[in-house]
Scaffold this active site. Structure first.
Site, PDB file in Angstrom:
ATOM      1  N   VAL A 125       0.792  -1.241  -0.037  1.00 32.82           N
ATOM      2  CA  VAL A 125      -0.115   0.090   0.056  1.00 32.82           C
ATOM      3  C   VAL A 125       1.070   1.414  -0.004  1.00 32.82           C
ATOM      4  CG1 VAL A 125      -1.911  -1.277   1.208  1.00 32.82           C
ATOM      5  CG2 VAL A 125      -0.239  -0.084   2.575  1.00 32.82           C
ATOM      6  N   ASP A 126       2.095   1.143  -0.435  1.00 31.13           N
ATOM      7  CA  ASP A 126       2.873   2.233  -0.373  1.00 31.13           C
ATOM      8  C   ASP A 126       3.354   2.994  -1.577  1.00 31.13           C
ATOM      9  OD1 ASP A 126       4.667   0.705  -1.949  1.00 31.13           O
ATOM     10  OD2 ASP A 126       5.671  -0.337  -0.315  1.00 31.13           O
ATOM     11  N   HIS A 141      -4.425  -4.238  -2.324  1.00 32.21           N
ATOM     12  CA  HIS A 141      -4.938  -4.035  -1.108  1.00 32.21           C
ATOM     13  C   HIS A 141      -5.072  -2.196  -0.883  1.00 32.21           C
ATOM     14  CE1 HIS A 141      -3.031  -8.030   0.349  1.00 32.21           C
ATOM     15  NE2 HIS A 141      -4.401  -7.943  -0.136  1.00 32.21           N
ATOM     16  N   ILE A 267      12.767 -14.394   0.264  1.00 31.78           N
ATOM     17  CA  ILE A 267      13.879 -14.821   1.245  1.00 31.78           C
ATOM     18  C   ILE A 267      12.785 -15.620   2.575  1.00 31.78           C
ATOM     19  CG2 ILE A 267      15.482 -14.272   2.959  1.00 31.78           C
ATOM     20  CD1 ILE A 267      15.934 -11.402   1.504  1.00 31.78           C
TER      21      ILE A 267
END
Length: 292
Positions: A125-126, A141, A267
Protein backbone atom coordinates in the site's frame (compact mmCIF):
# COMPACT_ATOMS: atom_id res chain seq x y z
CA UNK A 1 18.45 -0.94 -17.25
CA UNK A 2 17.93 2.69 -16.34
CA UNK A 3 17.96 1.80 -12.66
CA UNK A 4 19.33 4.12 -10.03
CA UNK A 5 22.52 3.34 -8.19
CA UNK A 6 21.15 4.16 -4.74
CA UNK A 7 22.33 1.64 -2.19
CA UNK A 8 19.56 -0.46 -0.62
CA UNK A 9 18.45 -0.05 2.97
CA UNK A 10 18.88 -3.52 4.48
CA UNK A 11 17.65 -2.77 8.01
CA UNK A 12 14.43 -4.75 7.46
CA UNK A 13 15.77 -7.36 5.02
CA UNK A 14 16.43 -10.86 6.42
CA UNK A 15 19.94 -12.25 5.98
CA UNK A 16 20.42 -14.29 2.80
CA UNK A 17 23.20 -15.52 0.56
CA UNK A 18 24.07 -13.72 -2.70
CA UNK A 19 22.24 -15.06 -5.78
CA UNK A 20 23.45 -18.45 -6.97
CA UNK A 21 24.63 -18.18 -10.63
CA UNK A 22 22.66 -21.34 -11.47
CA UNK A 23 19.49 -19.79 -9.99
CA UNK A 24 20.12 -16.59 -11.95
CA UNK A 25 20.26 -18.67 -15.14
CA UNK A 26 17.07 -20.51 -14.20
CA UNK A 27 15.17 -17.28 -13.57
CA UNK A 28 16.61 -15.82 -16.79
CA UNK A 29 15.25 -18.83 -18.70
CA UNK A 30 11.89 -18.50 -16.94
CA UNK A 31 11.55 -14.80 -17.86
CA UNK A 32 12.88 -15.29 -21.40
CA UNK A 33 10.34 -18.06 -22.06
CA UNK A 34 7.51 -15.82 -20.91
CA UNK A 35 5.75 -13.50 -23.34
CA UNK A 36 3.06 -12.17 -20.98
CA UNK A 37 4.41 -12.27 -17.45
CA UNK A 38 2.02 -11.74 -14.52
CA UNK A 39 3.93 -10.42 -11.50
CA UNK A 40 2.69 -10.28 -7.91
CA UNK A 41 4.73 -8.38 -5.33
CA UNK A 42 4.58 -8.25 -1.55
CA UNK A 43 6.25 -6.51 1.37
CA UNK A 44 9.60 -8.16 0.59
CA UNK A 45 10.06 -5.92 -2.44
CA UNK A 46 9.68 -2.76 -0.34
CA UNK A 47 11.89 -3.72 2.61
CA UNK A 48 14.94 -2.54 0.62
CA UNK A 49 13.30 0.91 0.48
CA UNK A 50 13.36 0.97 4.30
CA UNK A 51 9.75 -0.13 4.92
CA UNK A 52 9.49 -2.96 7.48
CA UNK A 53 7.25 -5.99 6.86
CA UNK A 54 5.31 -8.18 9.27
CA UNK A 55 6.54 -11.72 8.71
CA UNK A 56 10.26 -11.76 7.81
CA UNK A 57 12.29 -13.99 10.08
CA UNK A 58 14.23 -12.03 12.70
CA UNK A 59 13.43 -8.56 11.32
CA UNK A 60 9.66 -8.55 10.67
CA UNK A 61 7.30 -6.77 13.02
CA UNK A 62 5.65 -9.99 14.23
CA UNK A 63 8.99 -11.34 15.49
CA UNK A 64 9.95 -8.12 17.30
CA UNK A 65 6.71 -6.91 18.84
CA UNK A 66 3.28 -8.14 19.93
CA UNK A 67 1.60 -5.32 18.02
CA UNK A 68 -0.79 -6.33 15.26
CA UNK A 69 -2.26 -4.35 12.35
CA UNK A 70 -5.58 -2.58 12.80
CA UNK A 71 -8.79 -4.54 12.25
CA UNK A 72 -11.44 -3.13 9.91
CA UNK A 73 -14.42 -3.71 12.24
CA UNK A 74 -12.65 -2.04 15.16
CA UNK A 75 -11.79 1.04 13.06
CA UNK A 76 -15.39 1.44 11.89
CA UNK A 77 -16.93 0.79 15.32
CA UNK A 78 -14.72 2.77 17.69
CA UNK A 79 -13.95 6.50 17.67
CA UNK A 80 -11.06 6.00 20.11
CA UNK A 81 -9.55 3.37 17.79
CA UNK A 82 -9.76 5.84 14.90
CA UNK A 83 -8.22 8.57 17.06
CA UNK A 84 -5.30 6.28 17.98
CA UNK A 85 -4.90 5.10 14.40
CA UNK A 86 -4.85 8.58 12.88
CA UNK A 87 -2.56 10.04 15.55
CA UNK A 88 0.00 7.32 14.84
CA UNK A 89 -0.49 7.71 11.10
CA UNK A 90 -0.12 11.50 11.33
CA UNK A 91 3.27 11.17 13.02
CA UNK A 92 4.47 8.44 10.68
CA UNK A 93 3.25 9.98 7.43
CA UNK A 94 6.16 12.35 6.60
CA UNK A 95 8.63 9.48 6.77
CA UNK A 96 6.38 6.85 5.16
CA UNK A 97 5.39 9.08 2.23
CA UNK A 98 9.03 9.97 1.53
CA UNK A 99 10.15 6.36 0.84
CA UNK A 100 11.44 5.89 -2.70
CA UNK A 101 11.36 2.91 -5.08
CA UNK A 102 14.40 0.64 -5.06
CA UNK A 103 16.14 -1.21 -7.88
CA UNK A 104 13.56 -4.03 -7.91
CA UNK A 105 10.66 -1.59 -8.51
CA UNK A 106 12.61 0.06 -11.34
CA UNK A 107 13.46 -3.26 -13.01
CA UNK A 108 9.77 -4.25 -13.08
CA UNK A 109 8.91 -0.85 -14.55
CA UNK A 110 11.52 -1.47 -17.28
CA UNK A 111 10.11 -4.94 -18.01
CA UNK A 112 6.72 -3.30 -18.55
CA UNK A 113 8.24 -0.73 -20.93
CA UNK A 114 9.89 -3.57 -22.88
CA UNK A 115 6.53 -5.36 -23.21
CA UNK A 116 7.72 -8.31 -21.11
CA UNK A 117 5.50 -7.69 -18.08
CA UNK A 118 1.80 -8.07 -18.90
CA UNK A 119 0.40 -7.03 -15.52
CA UNK A 120 1.67 -6.27 -12.04
CA UNK A 121 -0.40 -6.83 -8.90
CA UNK A 122 1.03 -5.53 -5.65
CA UNK A 123 -0.16 -6.39 -2.15
CA UNK A 124 1.69 -3.29 -0.87
CA UNK A 125 0.00 0.00 0.00
CA UNK A 126 3.13 2.18 -0.28
CA UNK A 127 2.69 3.48 -3.89
CA UNK A 128 6.32 2.59 -4.70
CA UNK A 129 5.46 0.84 -7.99
CA UNK A 130 3.55 3.95 -9.10
CA UNK A 131 6.41 6.19 -7.99
CA UNK A 132 8.74 3.99 -10.05
CA UNK A 133 6.59 4.61 -13.14
CA UNK A 134 4.73 1.30 -13.47
CA UNK A 135 1.38 1.79 -15.21
CA UNK A 136 -0.01 -1.71 -15.76
CA UNK A 137 -0.49 -2.15 -12.03
CA UNK A 138 -3.30 -3.07 -9.62
CA UNK A 139 -2.93 -2.17 -5.94
CA UNK A 140 -4.72 -5.20 -4.52
CA UNK A 141 -5.03 -3.79 -1.00
CA UNK A 142 -5.34 -0.13 -1.99
CA UNK A 143 -2.93 2.70 -1.27
CA UNK A 144 -2.07 4.75 1.83
CA UNK A 145 -1.70 7.87 -0.33
CA UNK A 146 -5.50 8.09 -0.75
CA UNK A 147 -8.25 8.59 1.83
CA UNK A 148 -12.01 8.21 1.37
CA UNK A 149 -15.23 8.78 3.30
CA UNK A 150 -17.05 5.65 4.45
CA UNK A 151 -20.40 7.48 4.18
CA UNK A 152 -20.33 9.37 0.85
CA UNK A 153 -17.27 7.87 -0.83
CA UNK A 154 -15.56 11.22 -1.43
CA UNK A 155 -11.80 10.80 -2.00
CA UNK A 156 -8.94 13.09 -1.00
CA UNK A 157 -5.17 12.76 -1.09
CA UNK A 158 -3.53 11.68 2.16
CA UNK A 159 -1.15 14.66 1.84
CA UNK A 160 -4.18 16.97 1.87
CA UNK A 161 -5.52 15.29 5.02
CA UNK A 162 -2.12 15.90 6.67
CA UNK A 163 -2.78 19.65 6.33
CA UNK A 164 -6.21 19.27 7.98
CA UNK A 165 -4.57 17.34 10.86
CA UNK A 166 -1.99 20.11 11.30
CA UNK A 167 -4.69 22.80 11.33
CA UNK A 168 -6.77 20.92 13.93
CA UNK A 169 -3.76 20.02 16.12
CA UNK A 170 -1.48 23.08 16.02
CA UNK A 171 0.20 22.42 19.40
CA UNK A 172 0.00 18.61 19.47
CA UNK A 173 3.40 16.92 19.49
CA UNK A 174 4.45 13.29 19.89
CA UNK A 175 7.69 11.37 19.74
CA UNK A 176 7.41 8.15 17.77
CA UNK A 177 8.62 4.75 18.94
CA UNK A 178 9.51 2.91 15.73
CA UNK A 179 7.73 2.77 12.37
CA UNK A 180 5.19 0.12 11.31
CA UNK A 181 4.70 -1.31 7.79
CA UNK A 182 1.52 0.62 7.09
CA UNK A 183 2.97 4.04 7.72
CA UNK A 184 1.94 4.50 11.33
CA UNK A 185 4.20 4.64 14.39
CA UNK A 186 3.88 3.43 17.96
CA UNK A 187 2.47 5.95 20.46
CA UNK A 188 1.26 5.65 24.04
CA UNK A 189 -2.41 6.18 25.00
CA UNK A 190 -1.48 9.40 26.83
CA UNK A 191 0.09 10.82 23.68
CA UNK A 192 -3.01 10.07 21.61
CA UNK A 193 -5.53 11.42 24.13
CA UNK A 194 -5.93 15.00 22.81
CA UNK A 195 -5.49 14.34 19.10
CA UNK A 196 -8.31 15.77 16.95
CA UNK A 197 -9.54 13.82 13.91
CA UNK A 198 -11.30 15.66 11.04
CA UNK A 199 -14.52 14.33 9.52
CA UNK A 200 -15.37 14.30 5.82
CA UNK A 201 -15.68 17.95 4.70
CA UNK A 202 -18.61 17.06 2.43
CA UNK A 203 -20.87 15.00 4.69
CA UNK A 204 -19.22 14.72 8.10
CA UNK A 205 -18.64 10.98 7.66
CA UNK A 206 -15.73 8.82 8.84
CA UNK A 207 -12.47 9.13 6.89
CA UNK A 208 -10.49 5.95 6.24
CA UNK A 209 -7.33 5.22 4.25
CA UNK A 210 -8.13 3.67 0.87
CA UNK A 211 -6.64 0.36 1.96
CA UNK A 212 -8.04 -3.03 2.89
CA UNK A 213 -7.61 -3.42 6.64
CA UNK A 214 -7.35 -6.89 8.18
CA UNK A 215 -10.78 -8.47 8.41
CA UNK A 216 -12.05 -6.55 5.38
CA UNK A 217 -12.29 -8.03 1.86
CA UNK A 218 -10.94 -6.90 -1.49
CA UNK A 219 -13.86 -5.87 -3.74
CA UNK A 220 -15.19 -8.55 -6.08
CA UNK A 221 -14.80 -6.14 -8.98
CA UNK A 222 -11.06 -5.85 -8.34
CA UNK A 223 -10.67 -9.61 -7.84
CA UNK A 224 -12.44 -10.26 -11.17
CA UNK A 225 -10.24 -7.69 -12.92
CA UNK A 226 -7.05 -9.37 -11.65
CA UNK A 227 -8.36 -12.81 -12.66
CA UNK A 228 -8.89 -11.43 -16.18
CA UNK A 229 -5.29 -10.14 -16.34
CA UNK A 230 -4.05 -13.50 -15.10
CA UNK A 231 -6.11 -15.31 -17.77
CA UNK A 232 -4.27 -13.27 -20.42
CA UNK A 233 -0.86 -14.20 -18.99
CA UNK A 234 1.41 -17.17 -19.69
CA UNK A 235 3.45 -17.31 -16.46
CA UNK A 236 3.51 -15.92 -12.93
CA UNK A 237 6.35 -14.47 -10.87
CA UNK A 238 5.88 -13.80 -7.15
CA UNK A 239 8.44 -11.35 -5.76
CA UNK A 240 8.85 -10.59 -2.07
CA UNK A 241 5.78 -12.33 -0.68
CA UNK A 242 5.25 -15.39 1.51
CA UNK A 243 1.65 -15.39 0.16
CA UNK A 244 0.23 -16.06 3.63
CA UNK A 245 -2.74 -13.76 2.98
CA UNK A 246 -5.51 -15.43 0.98
CA UNK A 247 -6.38 -12.29 -1.04
CA UNK A 248 -3.10 -12.76 -2.93
CA UNK A 249 -2.73 -16.53 -2.59
CA UNK A 250 -5.98 -17.15 -4.52
CA UNK A 251 -4.28 -15.91 -7.72
CA UNK A 252 -1.42 -18.38 -7.30
CA UNK A 253 -4.01 -21.15 -6.91
CA UNK A 254 -5.70 -19.92 -10.11
CA UNK A 255 -2.33 -19.90 -11.93
CA UNK A 256 -1.68 -23.46 -10.75
CA UNK A 257 -5.13 -24.50 -12.00
CA UNK A 258 -4.29 -23.01 -15.42
CA UNK A 259 -0.98 -24.93 -15.27
CA UNK A 260 1.03 -21.74 -15.69
CA UNK A 261 4.72 -21.94 -14.72
CA UNK A 262 5.19 -20.14 -11.38
CA UNK A 263 8.47 -18.72 -10.06
CA UNK A 264 8.86 -17.40 -6.51
CA UNK A 265 11.56 -14.98 -5.41
CA UNK A 266 11.40 -14.56 -1.64
CA UNK A 267 13.73 -14.83 1.33
CA UNK A 268 12.28 -17.64 3.44
CA UNK A 269 9.48 -20.17 2.92
CA UNK A 270 6.22 -19.34 1.15
CA UNK A 271 2.80 -20.93 0.83
CA UNK A 272 3.58 -21.83 -2.80
CA UNK A 273 6.85 -23.72 -2.26
CA UNK A 274 5.29 -27.15 -2.84
CA UNK A 275 3.94 -26.31 -6.30
CA UNK A 276 6.24 -23.72 -7.89
CA UNK A 277 8.37 -24.39 -10.96
CA UNK A 278 11.18 -22.34 -9.41
CA UNK A 279 11.92 -21.05 -5.87
CA UNK A 280 14.69 -18.50 -5.32
CA UNK A 281 15.85 -17.41 -1.90
CA UNK A 282 17.37 -14.01 -2.75
CA UNK A 283 16.84 -10.30 -2.34
CA UNK A 284 14.57 -8.90 -5.07
CA UNK A 285 16.82 -5.88 -5.56
CA UNK A 286 19.88 -8.07 -5.94
CA UNK A 287 18.53 -10.77 -8.29
CA UNK A 288 16.03 -8.96 -10.55
CA UNK A 289 18.60 -6.53 -12.06
CA UNK A 290 20.64 -9.53 -13.23
CA UNK A 291 17.80 -10.64 -15.55
CA UNK A 292 17.84 -9.13 -19.04
Amino acid sequence: HSVSGTSPNLTFVPACLPPDPVEVQELQRFVSNSKRLFVMTGAGISTESGIPDYRSEGVGLYTKTDRRPIQHAEFVRSASTRQRYWARNFVGWPQFSSHQPNTAHLVLRDWEKLGKLHWLVTQNVDALHTKAGSQRVTELHGCMHRVFCLACGDQILRSELQEHFEALNPTWKAEAFGVAPDGDVFLTDEQVHNFQVPACHKCGGILKPDVTFFGDAVSQEKVNFVHQRLAESDSMLVAGSSMQVYSGYRFALAAREKQLPIAVLNIGPTRLDHFTSLKLNSRCGELLPLIV
